[in-house]
Scaffold this motif. Sequence first.
Motif, PDB file in Angstrom:
ATOM      1  N   ARG A 122      -4.310  -9.416  -5.219  1.00 54.11           N
ATOM      2  CA  ARG A 122      -3.681  -8.105  -5.033  1.00 54.11           C
ATOM      3  C   ARG A 122      -4.049  -7.163  -6.177  1.00 54.11           C
ATOM      4  O   ARG A 122      -4.445  -6.020  -5.960  1.00 54.11           O
ATOM      5  CB  ARG A 122      -2.163  -8.259  -4.947  1.00 54.11           C
TER       6      ARG A 122
ATOM      7  N   THR B 153     -10.287  -8.029  -1.191  1.00 55.01           N
ATOM      8  CA  THR B 153      -9.913  -8.117   0.217  1.00 55.01           C
ATOM      9  C   THR B 153     -10.858  -9.014   1.006  1.00 55.01           C
ATOM     10  O   THR B 153     -10.540  -9.393   2.127  1.00 55.01           O
ATOM     11  CB  THR B 153      -9.895  -6.719   0.868  1.00 55.01           C
TER      12      THR B 153
ATOM     13  N   GLU C  44      -6.041   6.428  -3.402  1.00 58.71           N
ATOM     14  CA  GLU C  44      -5.769   5.567  -2.256  1.00 58.71           C
ATOM     15  C   GLU C  44      -6.988   4.778  -1.762  1.00 58.71           C
ATOM     16  O   GLU C  44      -7.372   4.841  -0.613  1.00 58.71           O
ATOM     17  CB  GLU C  44      -5.145   6.387  -1.126  1.00 58.71           C
TER      18      GLU C  44
ATOM     19  N   TYR D 126      -7.171   1.369  -1.971  1.00 56.48           N
ATOM     20  CA  TYR D 126      -6.848  -0.019  -1.659  1.00 56.48           C
ATOM     21  C   TYR D 126      -5.462  -0.107  -1.036  1.00 56.48           C
ATOM     22  O   TYR D 126      -4.480   0.336  -1.624  1.00 56.48           O
ATOM     23  CB  TYR D 126      -6.895  -0.832  -2.956  1.00 56.48           C
ATOM     24  N   PRO D 127      -5.348  -0.678   0.156  1.00 56.18           N
ATOM     25  CA  PRO D 127      -4.021  -0.861   0.750  1.00 56.18           C
ATOM     26  C   PRO D 127      -3.259  -1.945  -0.011  1.00 56.18           C
ATOM     27  O   PRO D 127      -3.800  -3.015  -0.283  1.00 56.18           O
ATOM     28  CB  PRO D 127      -4.313  -1.286   2.188  1.00 56.18           C
ATOM     29  N   ASP D 128      -2.028  -1.659  -0.385  1.00 53.76           N
ATOM     30  CA  ASP D 128      -1.213  -2.607  -1.140  1.00 53.76           C
ATOM     31  C   ASP D 128      -0.595  -3.611  -0.160  1.00 53.76           C
ATOM     32  O   ASP D 128       0.295  -3.251   0.604  1.00 53.76           O
ATOM     33  CB  ASP D 128      -0.122  -1.860  -1.903  1.00 53.76           C
TER      34      ASP D 128
ATOM     35  N   PRO E 132       3.293  -2.570   2.929  1.00 48.80           N
ATOM     36  CA  PRO E 132       2.545  -2.011   4.068  1.00 48.80           C
ATOM     37  C   PRO E 132       2.741  -0.502   4.179  1.00 48.80           C
ATOM     38  O   PRO E 132       3.845   0.015   4.013  1.00 48.80           O
ATOM     39  CB  PRO E 132       3.148  -2.739   5.274  1.00 48.80           C
ATOM     40  N   GLY E 133       1.630   0.185   4.397  1.00 44.84           N
ATOM     41  CA  GLY E 133       1.658   1.641   4.506  1.00 44.84           C
ATOM     42  C   GLY E 133       1.472   2.355   3.182  1.00 44.84           C
ATOM     43  O   GLY E 133       1.322   3.568   3.148  1.00 44.84           O
ATOM     44  N   ARG E 134       1.454   1.604   2.060  1.00 33.34           N
ATOM     45  CA  ARG E 134       1.223   2.217   0.748  1.00 33.34           C
ATOM     46  C   ARG E 134      -0.165   1.857   0.250  1.00 33.34           C
ATOM     47  O   ARG E 134      -0.709   0.807   0.566  1.00 33.34           O
ATOM     48  CB  ARG E 134       2.294   1.763  -0.248  1.00 33.34           C
ATOM     49  N   TRP E 135      -0.705   2.735  -0.555  1.00 39.29           N
ATOM     50  CA  TRP E 135      -2.050   2.582  -1.071  1.00 39.29           C
ATOM     51  C   TRP E 135      -2.033   2.650  -2.592  1.00 39.29           C
ATOM     52  O   TRP E 135      -1.160   3.271  -3.179  1.00 39.29           O
ATOM     53  CB  TRP E 135      -2.954   3.694  -0.532  1.00 39.29           C
TER      54      TRP E 135
END
Length: 193
Positions: free
Chosen positions: A40, A45, A162, A164-166, A170-173
């Motif tokens: 993370r 990824t 933004e 990388y998707p965290d 979910p829904g945050r970058w």
Amino acid sequence: MTSQTRLVPVLEGDMVRLRPLGPQDADAMWDGLDDAESMRLTGTTATFTREQIDEWAATIADRPGRFDWAITHDGDAYRGEIVLNNLDDDARSATLRLAVDAGHRGRGYGREAMQLVLRFAFAPPPEGLGLHRVGLDVLSINPRAQSLYESLGFVVEGRQREVYPDPDHPGRWADAIIMGMLDEDFEAASADW
């Protein structure tokens, strides 16, 4: 960009020894892929097969334009890795990447490994590479790493929004914070090491 393969030197510190990464590290590298926090915080990824890890570890020494070290402590066992890659002889620059295994974080091993590699990177040849700039990026969800890099003399140069998707939110970058160290930054910062 350089196409030359170079011999990776062993670098010795008070706490860590950096030795060339090799086939003997494949098991530990494979095990590290189960470290969800590291994946993370580094924005990893991609998924890898065991065969890919084995081949990477077996051929890393033959890949041009990079220096890959295993971080070791109290013996020769892999505790993480530190890499100078994207080496550009004309621009006298490279990119730095660090990953310390979960059980060995917070003990100063990463700090000392970075100091050793930066000394090598900025030292004039033949002792080092004589670089002018070393860059890295760190995700905004990893303030501890950013703090470490700043304490070593890296300067924030910019931000990619933004990237990388965290996975934990979910829904945050997360943003990528671009940092760099010039040879003059190294001279000033390393006087305090």
